[in-house]
Motif scaffolding. Structure first.
Motif, PDB file in Angstrom:
ATOM      1  N   GLU A 136       0.842  -1.207   0.000  1.00 25.22           N
ATOM      2  CA  GLU A 136       0.000   0.000   0.000  1.00 25.22           C
ATOM      3  C   GLU A 136       0.875   1.254   0.000  1.00 25.22           C
ATOM      4  OE1 GLU A 136      -2.898   2.975   0.532  1.00 25.22           O
ATOM      5  OE2 GLU A 136      -2.985   0.969  -0.339  1.00 25.22           O
ATOM      6  N   PHE A 137       1.931   1.229   0.783  1.00 25.35           N
ATOM      7  CA  PHE A 137       2.823   2.385   0.875  1.00 25.35           C
ATOM      8  C   PHE A 137       3.481   2.669  -0.473  1.00 25.35           C
ATOM      9  CE2 PHE A 137       7.131   4.064   1.629  1.00 25.35           C
ATOM     10  CZ  PHE A 137       6.820   5.235   2.299  1.00 25.35           C
ATOM     11  N   VAL A 138       4.029   1.634  -1.095  1.00 24.82           N
ATOM     12  CA  VAL A 138       4.725   1.816  -2.366  1.00 24.82           C
ATOM     13  C   VAL A 138       3.755   2.251  -3.460  1.00 24.82           C
ATOM     14  CG1 VAL A 138       5.920   0.579  -4.220  1.00 24.82           C
ATOM     15  CG2 VAL A 138       6.639   0.277  -1.842  1.00 24.82           C
ATOM     16  N   THR A 139       2.603   1.653  -3.500  1.00 28.42           N
ATOM     17  CA  THR A 139       1.653   1.915  -4.578  1.00 28.42           C
ATOM     18  C   THR A 139       0.971   3.270  -4.455  1.00 28.42           C
ATOM     19  OG1 THR A 139       1.233  -0.465  -4.769  1.00 28.42           O
ATOM     20  CG2 THR A 139      -0.387   1.024  -5.771  1.00 28.42           C
ATOM     21  N   ASN A 140       0.595   3.636  -3.225  1.00 31.01           N
ATOM     22  CA  ASN A 140      -0.221   4.830  -3.053  1.00 31.01           C
ATOM     23  C   ASN A 140       0.421   5.960  -2.247  1.00 31.01           C
ATOM     24  OD1 ASN A 140      -2.549   3.836  -4.457  1.00 31.01           O
ATOM     25  ND2 ASN A 140      -2.934   2.490  -2.712  1.00 31.01           N
ATOM     26  N   LEU A 182      14.499   6.653   1.030  1.00 35.25           N
ATOM     27  CA  LEU A 182      13.647   5.869   0.142  1.00 35.25           C
ATOM     28  C   LEU A 182      14.487   5.098  -0.874  1.00 35.25           C
ATOM     29  CD1 LEU A 182      10.715   8.377  -0.517  1.00 35.25           C
ATOM     30  CD2 LEU A 182      10.655   6.309   0.910  1.00 35.25           C
ATOM     31  N   ARG A 183      15.561   5.700  -1.346  1.00 34.62           N
ATOM     32  CA  ARG A 183      16.444   4.994  -2.277  1.00 34.62           C
ATOM     33  C   ARG A 183      17.073   3.772  -1.621  1.00 34.62           C
ATOM     34  NH1 ARG A 183      19.794   9.859  -5.412  1.00 34.62           N
ATOM     35  NH2 ARG A 183      18.204  10.258  -7.022  1.00 34.62           N
ATOM     36  N   TYR A 184      17.362   3.884  -0.337  1.00 36.89           N
ATOM     37  CA  TYR A 184      17.943   2.754   0.379  1.00 36.89           C
ATOM     38  C   TYR A 184      16.897   1.666   0.627  1.00 36.89           C
ATOM     39  CZ  TYR A 184      19.882  -0.088   4.105  1.00 36.89           C
ATOM     40  OH  TYR A 184      20.293  -1.157   4.864  1.00 36.89           O
ATOM     41  N   ALA A 185      15.739   2.058   1.133  1.00 37.27           N
ATOM     42  CA  ALA A 185      14.736   1.084   1.551  1.00 37.27           C
ATOM     43  C   ALA A 185      13.922   0.509   0.393  1.00 37.27           C
ATOM     44  CB  ALA A 185      13.790   1.718   2.571  1.00 37.27           C
ATOM     45  N   PHE A 186      13.653   1.336  -0.612  1.00 39.22           N
ATOM     46  CA  PHE A 186      12.792   0.917  -1.717  1.00 39.22           C
ATOM     47  C   PHE A 186      13.428   1.261  -3.064  1.00 39.22           C
ATOM     48  CE2 PHE A 186      10.055   1.912   1.932  1.00 39.22           C
ATOM     49  CZ  PHE A 186       9.351   0.717   2.074  1.00 39.22           C
ATOM     50  N   PRO A 187      14.595   0.683  -3.365  1.00 33.10           N
ATOM     51  CA  PRO A 187      15.301   1.057  -4.601  1.00 33.10           C
ATOM     52  C   PRO A 187      14.514   0.734  -5.865  1.00 33.10           C
ATOM     53  CG  PRO A 187      16.311  -0.878  -3.580  1.00 33.10           C
ATOM     54  CD  PRO A 187      15.350  -0.318  -2.589  1.00 33.10           C
ATOM     55  N   LYS A 188      13.829  -0.376  -5.874  1.00 32.95           N
ATOM     56  CA  LYS A 188      13.053  -0.769  -7.060  1.00 32.95           C
ATOM     57  C   LYS A 188      11.912   0.227  -7.291  1.00 32.95           C
ATOM     58  CE  LYS A 188      12.286  -5.148  -7.368  1.00 32.95           C
ATOM     59  NZ  LYS A 188      11.705  -6.494  -7.138  1.00 32.95           N
ATOM     60  N   ALA A 189      11.212   0.554  -6.230  1.00 32.17           N
ATOM     61  CA  ALA A 189      10.108   1.503  -6.344  1.00 32.17           C
ATOM     62  C   ALA A 189      10.602   2.888  -6.763  1.00 32.17           C
ATOM     63  CB  ALA A 189       9.360   1.594  -5.016  1.00 32.17           C
ATOM     64  N   MET A 190      11.729   3.310  -6.197  1.00 26.87           N
ATOM     65  CA  MET A 190      12.234   4.640  -6.508  1.00 26.87           C
ATOM     66  C   MET A 190      12.737   4.748  -7.940  1.00 26.87           C
ATOM     67  SD  MET A 190      11.555   6.722  -4.152  1.00 26.87           S
ATOM     68  CE  MET A 190      12.647   8.125  -4.383  1.00 26.87           C
ATOM     69  N   ARG A 191      13.287   3.682  -8.479  1.00 31.61           N
ATOM     70  CA  ARG A 191      13.685   3.726  -9.897  1.00 31.61           C
ATOM     71  C   ARG A 191      12.476   3.971 -10.781  1.00 31.61           C
ATOM     72  NH1 ARG A 191      17.404  -0.340  -8.283  1.00 31.61           N
ATOM     73  NH2 ARG A 191      15.949  -2.010  -8.831  1.00 31.61           N
ATOM     74  N   GLU A 236      11.844  -8.114   0.206  1.00 33.40           N
ATOM     75  CA  GLU A 236      10.480  -8.601   0.022  1.00 33.40           C
ATOM     76  C   GLU A 236       9.439  -7.492   0.129  1.00 33.40           C
ATOM     77  OE1 GLU A 236      11.704  -9.585   4.322  1.00 33.40           O
ATOM     78  OE2 GLU A 236      12.616  -9.509   2.324  1.00 33.40           O
ATOM     79  N   LEU A 237       9.822  -6.351   0.667  1.00 35.08           N
ATOM     80  CA  LEU A 237       8.893  -5.216   0.785  1.00 35.08           C
ATOM     81  C   LEU A 237       9.004  -4.232  -0.370  1.00 35.08           C
ATOM     82  CD1 LEU A 237       9.147  -4.355   4.605  1.00 35.08           C
ATOM     83  CD2 LEU A 237       7.730  -6.082   3.466  1.00 35.08           C
ATOM     84  N   ASP A 238      10.062  -4.356  -1.145  1.00 36.58           N
ATOM     85  CA  ASP A 238      10.334  -3.419  -2.236  1.00 36.58           C
ATOM     86  C   ASP A 238       9.754  -3.955  -3.544  1.00 36.58           C
ATOM     87  OD1 ASP A 238      11.355  -1.308  -3.717  1.00 36.58           O
ATOM     88  OD2 ASP A 238      13.312  -2.291  -3.994  1.00 36.58           O
ATOM     89  N   ILE A 239       8.505  -3.596  -3.812  1.00 36.51           N
ATOM     90  CA  ILE A 239       7.835  -4.097  -5.008  1.00 36.51           C
ATOM     91  C   ILE A 239       7.890  -3.057  -6.118  1.00 36.51           C
ATOM     92  CG2 ILE A 239       6.291  -5.545  -3.645  1.00 36.51           C
ATOM     93  CD1 ILE A 239       4.090  -3.469  -4.203  1.00 36.51           C
ATOM     94  N   ALA A 240       7.742  -3.493  -7.341  1.00 34.89           N
ATOM     95  CA  ALA A 240       7.635  -2.561  -8.469  1.00 34.89           C
ATOM     96  C   ALA A 240       6.186  -2.081  -8.557  1.00 34.89           C
ATOM     97  CB  ALA A 240       8.043  -3.264  -9.754  1.00 34.89           C
ATOM     98  N   PRO A 241       5.968  -0.771  -8.523  1.00 42.69           N
ATOM     99  CA  PRO A 241       4.592  -0.256  -8.587  1.00 42.69           C
ATOM    100  C   PRO A 241       3.895  -0.682  -9.883  1.00 42.69           C
ATOM    101  CG  PRO A 241       6.146   1.465  -7.977  1.00 42.69           C
ATOM    102  CD  PRO A 241       6.956   0.304  -8.421  1.00 42.69           C
TER     103      PRO A 241
END
Length: 241
Positions: A136-140, A182-191, A236-241
């Motif tokens: 939910e966090f990554v998507t919205n 955010l780049r550290y915790a969610f690199p896939k999402a941030m890209r 496992e928490l870093d998903i691609a939106p």
């Protein structure tokens, strides 16, 4: 008179937003729990004091002479004018405080991606719930907050790529830290998201190149991100939106 910052040793956490202001301004400050002979014990004694009138609930908090100030936004509202990191106009100072409080809300949501049930439980005890919360966090929530701050930069009437007013403020430094985390915790999402927010990326680069910040980032005073802080890298928490 030195500023005394009280925060947990070994992590950036919320204390890092205050450290960045001190470092950028070249201020005389002491990171108390990292000082030999002082450490976390001194911080806990102050928090558990039975005689101090202004006891803080939790770190970070600041002691400056007889004054004790807690909560990041409150600390930066106090420090900003003293360090030359706040607008001069009163209306802009209140707006800067509101932006910092919004950053505080965002950071709380970052924390809850890995501790959605209870801070007293280990991440491993709430992994399934964390996956749902992080999705939910990554998507919205990431685009909700970053989109807002991008608009703030675009609509600043003084321009210059700053969040508020015509010069650098503690809000700019805090937005830099948000992007770093955010780049550290969610690199896939941030890209995925970063191309949508050119103003924030420009601000991030501008803060990173400020002489005192660049020197700080290259020094041992800048603690590395790790899985004990607010920004944690769990693949496992870093998903691609």
């Amino acid at each position: 008179m030195s500023y005394e910052l009280f925060y947990w040793d070994g992590i950036q956490g919320r204390g890092e937003f205050v450290r960045l202001a001190f470092e950028d301004a070249g201020a005389d400050y002491v990171d108390v729990t990292r000082e030999p002979g002082r450490g976390t014990g001194e911080m806990m004694r102050l928090m558990e004091s039975t005689v101090e009138a202004h006891i803080p609930f939790a770190p970070p908090f600041l002691r400056h002479g007889d004054q004790i100030i807690s909560h990041v936004a409150n600390i930066l509202f106090y420090l900003g004018p003293k360090l030359g990191l706040a607008p001069k106009a009163e209306a802009q100072r209140w707006f800067a405080n509101g932006l910092q409080l919004t950053i505080a809300d965002f950071i709380a949501e970052v924390h809850d991606t890995h501790h959605p049930i209870a801070t007293s439980k280990y991440y491993e005890d709430q992994k399934q719930e964390a996956k749902a919360r992080a999705a939910e966090f990554v998507t919205n929530r990431i685009p909700k907050f970053l989109g807002y701050f991008e608009r703030v930069l675009e609509q600043n009437p003084d321009g210059g790529g700053h969040a508020v007013g015509g010069g650098a403020s503690y809000v700019d430094l805090s937005l830099f830290q948000v992007i770093e985390g955010l780049r550290y915790a969610f690199p896939k999402a941030m890209r995925h998201y970063e191309p949508q927010y050119p103003g924030l990326l420009k601000l991030h680069a501008s803060v990173k190149s400020r002489p005192n910040i660049a020197a700080y980032l290259a020094s041992p005073r800048r603690l590395a991100f790790n899985e004990n802080g607010i920004f944690r890298r769990y693949p496992e928490l870093d998903i691609a939106p």
